[in-house]
Design a protein around this motif. Structure first.
Motif, PDB file in Angstrom:
ATOM      1  N   LEU A  39      12.788   5.888   7.144  1.00 27.58           N
ATOM      2  CA  LEU A  39      11.383   5.844   6.726  1.00 27.58           C
ATOM      3  C   LEU A  39      10.836   7.218   6.348  1.00 27.58           C
ATOM      4  CD1 LEU A  39       9.651   3.295   9.126  1.00 27.58           C
ATOM      5  CD2 LEU A  39       9.417   3.365   6.630  1.00 27.58           C
ATOM      6  N   ARG A  40      10.075   7.253   5.273  1.00 27.31           N
ATOM      7  CA  ARG A  40       9.334   8.435   4.845  1.00 27.31           C
ATOM      8  C   ARG A  40       8.090   8.557   5.716  1.00 27.31           C
ATOM      9  NH1 ARG A  40       7.146   8.790  -1.445  1.00 27.31           N
ATOM     10  NH2 ARG A  40       6.573  11.005  -1.487  1.00 27.31           N
ATOM     11  N   ALA A  41       7.547   9.764   5.870  1.00 22.14           N
ATOM     12  CA  ALA A  41       6.268   9.920   6.588  1.00 22.14           C
ATOM     13  C   ALA A  41       5.204   9.097   5.855  1.00 22.14           C
ATOM     14  CB  ALA A  41       5.863  11.384   6.613  1.00 22.14           C
ATOM     15  N   ASN A  42       4.287   8.521   6.643  1.00 17.57           N
ATOM     16  CA  ASN A  42       3.200   7.695   6.100  1.00 17.57           C
ATOM     17  C   ASN A  42       3.728   6.449   5.384  1.00 17.57           C
ATOM     18  OD1 ASN A  42       0.423   7.257   5.901  1.00 17.57           O
ATOM     19  ND2 ASN A  42       0.368   8.002   3.775  1.00 17.57           N
ATOM     20  N   GLY A  43       4.854   5.945   5.903  1.00 10.87           N
ATOM     21  CA  GLY A  43       5.489   4.766   5.295  1.00 10.87           C
ATOM     22  C   GLY A  43       5.132   3.486   6.024  1.00 10.87           C
TER      23      GLY A  43
ATOM     24  N   LEU B  75      21.220   6.371   2.492  1.00  6.98           N
ATOM     25  CA  LEU B  75      19.985   5.856   1.878  1.00  6.98           C
ATOM     26  C   LEU B  75      18.990   6.985   1.612  1.00  6.98           C
ATOM     27  CD1 LEU B  75      19.437   2.563   3.927  1.00  6.98           C
ATOM     28  CD2 LEU B  75      20.435   2.807   1.644  1.00  6.98           C
ATOM     29  N   ARG B  76      18.849   7.905   2.556  1.00  6.52           N
ATOM     30  CA  ARG B  76      17.927   9.032   2.337  1.00  6.52           C
ATOM     31  C   ARG B  76      18.362   9.828   1.110  1.00  6.52           C
ATOM     32  NH1 ARG B  76      14.303   9.638   6.584  1.00  6.52           N
ATOM     33  NH2 ARG B  76      13.404  11.451   5.565  1.00  6.52           N
ATOM     34  N   GLY B  77      19.685   9.920   0.961  1.00  5.24           N
ATOM     35  CA  GLY B  77      20.185  10.627  -0.222  1.00  5.24           C
ATOM     36  C   GLY B  77      19.735   9.956  -1.506  1.00  5.24           C
ATOM     37  N   ARG B  78      19.665   8.615  -1.471  1.00  2.00           N
ATOM     38  CA  ARG B  78      19.243   7.850  -2.655  1.00  2.00           C
ATOM     39  C   ARG B  78      17.753   8.014  -2.937  1.00  2.00           C
ATOM     40  NH1 ARG B  78      22.770   4.634  -6.036  1.00  2.00           N
ATOM     41  NH2 ARG B  78      24.817   5.214  -5.219  1.00  2.00           N
ATOM     42  N   THR B  79      17.031   8.547  -1.938  1.00  2.00           N
ATOM     43  CA  THR B  79      15.572   8.712  -2.144  1.00  2.00           C
ATOM     44  C   THR B  79      15.237  10.167  -2.461  1.00  2.00           C
ATOM     45  OG1 THR B  79      15.085   9.265   0.164  1.00  2.00           O
ATOM     46  CG2 THR B  79      15.200   6.912  -0.393  1.00  2.00           C
ATOM     47  N   GLY B  80      16.243  10.960  -2.744  1.00  2.00           N
ATOM     48  CA  GLY B  80      15.997  12.379  -3.012  1.00  2.00           C
ATOM     49  C   GLY B  80      15.639  13.139  -1.753  1.00  2.00           C
ATOM     50  N   GLY B  81      15.975  12.519  -0.593  1.00  2.00           N
ATOM     51  CA  GLY B  81      15.779  13.216   0.681  1.00  2.00           C
ATOM     52  C   GLY B  81      14.445  12.931   1.348  1.00  2.00           C
ATOM     53  N   VAL B  82      13.476  12.309   0.625  1.00  2.00           N
ATOM     54  CA  VAL B  82      12.141  12.112   1.249  1.00  2.00           C
ATOM     55  C   VAL B  82      12.105  10.882   2.147  1.00  2.00           C
ATOM     56  CG1 VAL B  82      10.949  13.275  -0.624  1.00  2.00           C
ATOM     57  CG2 VAL B  82      11.265  10.786  -0.730  1.00  2.00           C
ATOM     58  N   GLY B  83      13.037   9.938   1.932  1.00  2.00           N
ATOM     59  CA  GLY B  83      13.017   8.718   2.744  1.00  2.00           C
ATOM     60  C   GLY B  83      12.358   7.570   1.989  1.00  2.00           C
ATOM     61  N   ALA B  84      12.421   6.371   2.602  1.00  2.00           N
ATOM     62  CA  ALA B  84      11.907   5.156   1.956  1.00  2.00           C
ATOM     63  C   ALA B  84      10.413   4.992   2.262  1.00  2.00           C
ATOM     64  CB  ALA B  84      12.670   3.938   2.454  1.00  2.00           C
ATOM     65  N   ALA B  85       9.650   4.681   1.205  1.00  2.00           N
ATOM     66  CA  ALA B  85       8.205   4.442   1.402  1.00  2.00           C
ATOM     67  C   ALA B  85       7.990   3.214   2.279  1.00  2.00           C
ATOM     68  CB  ALA B  85       7.532   4.234   0.055  1.00  2.00           C
ATOM     69  N   ALA B  86       8.959   2.272   2.225  1.00  2.00           N
ATOM     70  CA  ALA B  86       8.799   1.056   3.036  1.00  2.00           C
ATOM     71  C   ALA B  86      10.166   0.500   3.402  1.00  2.00           C
ATOM     72  CB  ALA B  86       8.014   0.002   2.253  1.00  2.00           C
TER      73      ALA B  86
ATOM     74  N   PRO C 225       0.825  -1.235   0.000  1.00  2.00           N
ATOM     75  CA  PRO C 225       0.000   0.000   0.000  1.00  2.00           C
ATOM     76  C   PRO C 225       0.853   1.277   0.000  1.00  2.00           C
ATOM     77  CG  PRO C 225      -0.920  -1.580   1.537  1.00  2.00           C
ATOM     78  CD  PRO C 225       0.380  -2.161   1.069  1.00  2.00           C
ATOM     79  N   ALA C 226       2.034   1.210   0.618  1.00  2.00           N
ATOM     80  CA  ALA C 226       2.852   2.433   0.693  1.00  2.00           C
ATOM     81  C   ALA C 226       3.495   2.738  -0.648  1.00  2.00           C
ATOM     82  CB  ALA C 226       3.931   2.266   1.750  1.00  2.00           C
ATOM     83  N   LEU C 227       3.570   1.715  -1.528  1.00  2.00           N
ATOM     84  CA  LEU C 227       4.232   1.939  -2.820  1.00  2.00           C
ATOM     85  C   LEU C 227       3.250   2.570  -3.793  1.00  2.00           C
ATOM     86  CD1 LEU C 227       6.239  -1.404  -3.062  1.00  2.00           C
ATOM     87  CD2 LEU C 227       6.759   0.718  -1.834  1.00  2.00           C
TER      88      LEU C 227
ATOM     89  N   PRO D 279       4.432  11.987  20.906  1.00  2.00           N
ATOM     90  CA  PRO D 279       5.423  11.988  19.827  1.00  2.00           C
ATOM     91  C   PRO D 279       6.495  10.939  20.104  1.00  2.00           C
ATOM     92  CG  PRO D 279       5.857  13.785  21.347  1.00  2.00           C
ATOM     93  CD  PRO D 279       4.590  13.104  21.827  1.00  2.00           C
ATOM     94  N   GLY D 280       7.180  10.558  19.052  1.00  2.00           N
ATOM     95  CA  GLY D 280       8.215   9.532  19.247  1.00  2.00           C
ATOM     96  C   GLY D 280       9.155   9.502  18.060  1.00  2.00           C
ATOM     97  N   VAL D 281       9.900   8.417  17.938  1.00  2.00           N
ATOM     98  CA  VAL D 281      10.960   8.360  16.915  1.00  2.00           C
ATOM     99  C   VAL D 281      10.403   8.045  15.531  1.00  2.00           C
ATOM    100  CG1 VAL D 281      12.757   7.728  18.567  1.00  2.00           C
ATOM    101  CG2 VAL D 281      11.422   5.922  17.460  1.00  2.00           C
ATOM    102  N   LEU D 282       9.198   7.392  15.500  1.00  2.00           N
ATOM    103  CA  LEU D 282       8.665   7.012  14.187  1.00  2.00           C
ATOM    104  C   LEU D 282       8.042   8.215  13.488  1.00  2.00           C
ATOM    105  CD1 LEU D 282       7.083   3.583  15.147  1.00  2.00           C
ATOM    106  CD2 LEU D 282       8.910   3.932  13.459  1.00  2.00           C
ATOM    107  N   PRO D 283       8.263   8.335  12.179  1.00  2.00           N
ATOM    108  CA  PRO D 283       7.663   9.447  11.420  1.00  2.00           C
ATOM    109  C   PRO D 283       6.133   9.362  11.496  1.00  2.00           C
ATOM    110  CG  PRO D 283       9.332   8.308  10.096  1.00  2.00           C
ATOM    111  CD  PRO D 283       9.095   7.477  11.314  1.00  2.00           C
ATOM    112  N   PRO D 284       5.444  10.492  11.349  1.00  2.00           N
ATOM    113  CA  PRO D 284       3.967  10.462  11.388  1.00  2.00           C
ATOM    114  C   PRO D 284       3.409   9.564  10.292  1.00  2.00           C
ATOM    115  CG  PRO D 284       4.799  12.604  10.619  1.00  2.00           C
ATOM    116  CD  PRO D 284       5.980  11.838  11.125  1.00  2.00           C
ATOM    117  N   GLY D 285       2.377   8.861  10.625  1.00  2.00           N
ATOM    118  CA  GLY D 285       1.692   8.024   9.638  1.00  2.00           C
ATOM    119  C   GLY D 285       2.293   6.648   9.462  1.00  2.00           C
TER     120      GLY D 285
END
Ligand code: FEH
Ligand code: ZN
Ligand code: ZN
Length: 357
Positions: free
Chosen positions: A271-275, A242-253, A176-178, A292-298
């Protein structure tokens, strides 16, 4: 193999080594199906079972190990359905009650009656409290648990039923995240018996950029051979790389086949937000989930277990069309002790498979 006798690798006492023992040929009753085993994979879960102390697991001794099995149907009970005598098959290993909503949907890995079955000592499935396939012959409760494999080599087919199915189910859980985002990235942590198959499944069934991480150089080579777009050793700056490889947005999964504190920490860092984070490995790592915590929102976290029967059919289809190739290390059934010792010392490259000799 003599038709009247069969050898089986049986666990006869808790904490003791399994022993290759002779037994009479099982006779299928009712809807049971007897298969002549052609290959049985050796999984790290088998080590957990072998090392378990009395009371650790809800299983009754003795039973034959082996929950990753391929073979040929040789005899069927009078009311058996499914593949005919002579057909080559893999065995769907998580055996549920066969009647609840989950089992009716082919998701016996998530049987609603699992707790009751455990309480009755019925076992989780093939080789997990019930007689499995590290043997010459194996009795399967029903033809519904068999998936035809055609002319797929047995050493390739057997690992599909556990390593392949678990990897496929993990990919399904993050799909679903992809969505239809062609720029989405997926990080695979651990490129071993399951991770190398996940890389191939991602490449065969998604348009995601696949980024692989491991601690062993040879695993990075395997990741590359399996189609990963990028593979790196785990280092202090891996999250940033790795974030650099994602254009800075992070991994969807993130698919974590290690499940250690360090792999989970890396997952949080990429991890990208909502990932989606799928924790597959049983490395004992812990992740604190709070807001709040270490995991991105979503973020959605899943703990996928094994897979469903329809997914096993999909995995076999991928393998039969050449989109999935398992790295295997074959051992004779008579050499099971050696295979177990080498898996224990992390000296197996790919998936260890026992072949009746
Ligand atoms: C099976 C039974 C219990 C725990 C884990 C497993 C996995 O090996 C199945 O893929
Ligand atoms: Zn397993
Ligand atoms: Zn059930």
């Amino acid at each position: 193999m003599s038709t009247g006798r069969t050898r089986a690798l049986r666990l006869t006492r808790w904490g003791g080594p399994p022993a290759l023992t002779e037994a009479a040929r099982p006779v299928p009753a009712g809807e049971e199906v007897l298969i002549e085993v052609e290959a049985a994979g050796l999984c790290r879960s088998d080590l957990h079972v072998i090392d378990a102390r009395e009371g650790d697991l809800p299983y009754r001794l003795p039973f034959t190990l082996g929950h990753e099995v391929a073979g040929r149907v040789v005899e069927r009970g009078p009311t058996a359905t499914g593949p005919a005598v002579g057909e080559r098959v893999v065995v769907y290993g998580p055996w549920g009650c066969g009647r609840c909503a989950r089992c009716a949907a082919g998701a016996e890995n998530y049987c609603d009656r699992r707790t009751a079955l455990d309480a009755d000592g019925v076992g989780t499935g093939a080789g997990l409290g019930r007689d499995g396939g590290m043997a010459d012959l194996m009795l399967v409760p029903s033809g519904r648990l068999l998936v035809p494999v055609g002319d797929l080599a047995a050493a390739q087919a057997a690992p599909l039923s556990d390593a392949g199915l678990t990897a496929y189910h993990a990919v399904s859980s993050v799909r679903p995240a992809l969505g239809d985002d062609p720029s989405a990235s997926v990080v695979v942590l651990g490129v071993g018996g399951l991770g190398h198959l996940a890389v191939q499944i991602l490449r065969a069934t998604t348009s995601a950029q696949v980024l692989a991480v491991d601690v062993r150089e040879e695993a990075l080579v395997l990741a590359d051979e399996c189609g990963a777009h990028f593979a790196t050793l785990l280092r202090p700056d891996t999250a940033a790389v790795l974030r650099g490889r994602t254009g800075g947005v992070g991994a969807a999964a993130v698919l974590d086949f290690v499940g250690s504190d360090s792999s989970l920490e890396l997952a949080v860092g990429v991890l990208r937000a909502n990932g989606e984070l799928a924790v597959v490995g049983s490395g004992g790592g812990e992740l604190r989930v709070r807001k709040p915590g270490v995991l991105p929102p979503g973020t959605r976290v899943s703990l996928p277990f094994w897979g469903t029967l329809p997914e096993l059919e999909a995995v076999v289809t991928l393998a039969r069309k050449g989109s999935l190739r398992v790295r295997v290390a074959e051992f004779p059934l008579s050499g099971a002790a050696e295979a177990i010792a080498r898996l224990r010392s992390d000296a197996v490259r790919g998936r260890a498979v026992l072949v009746p000799d």
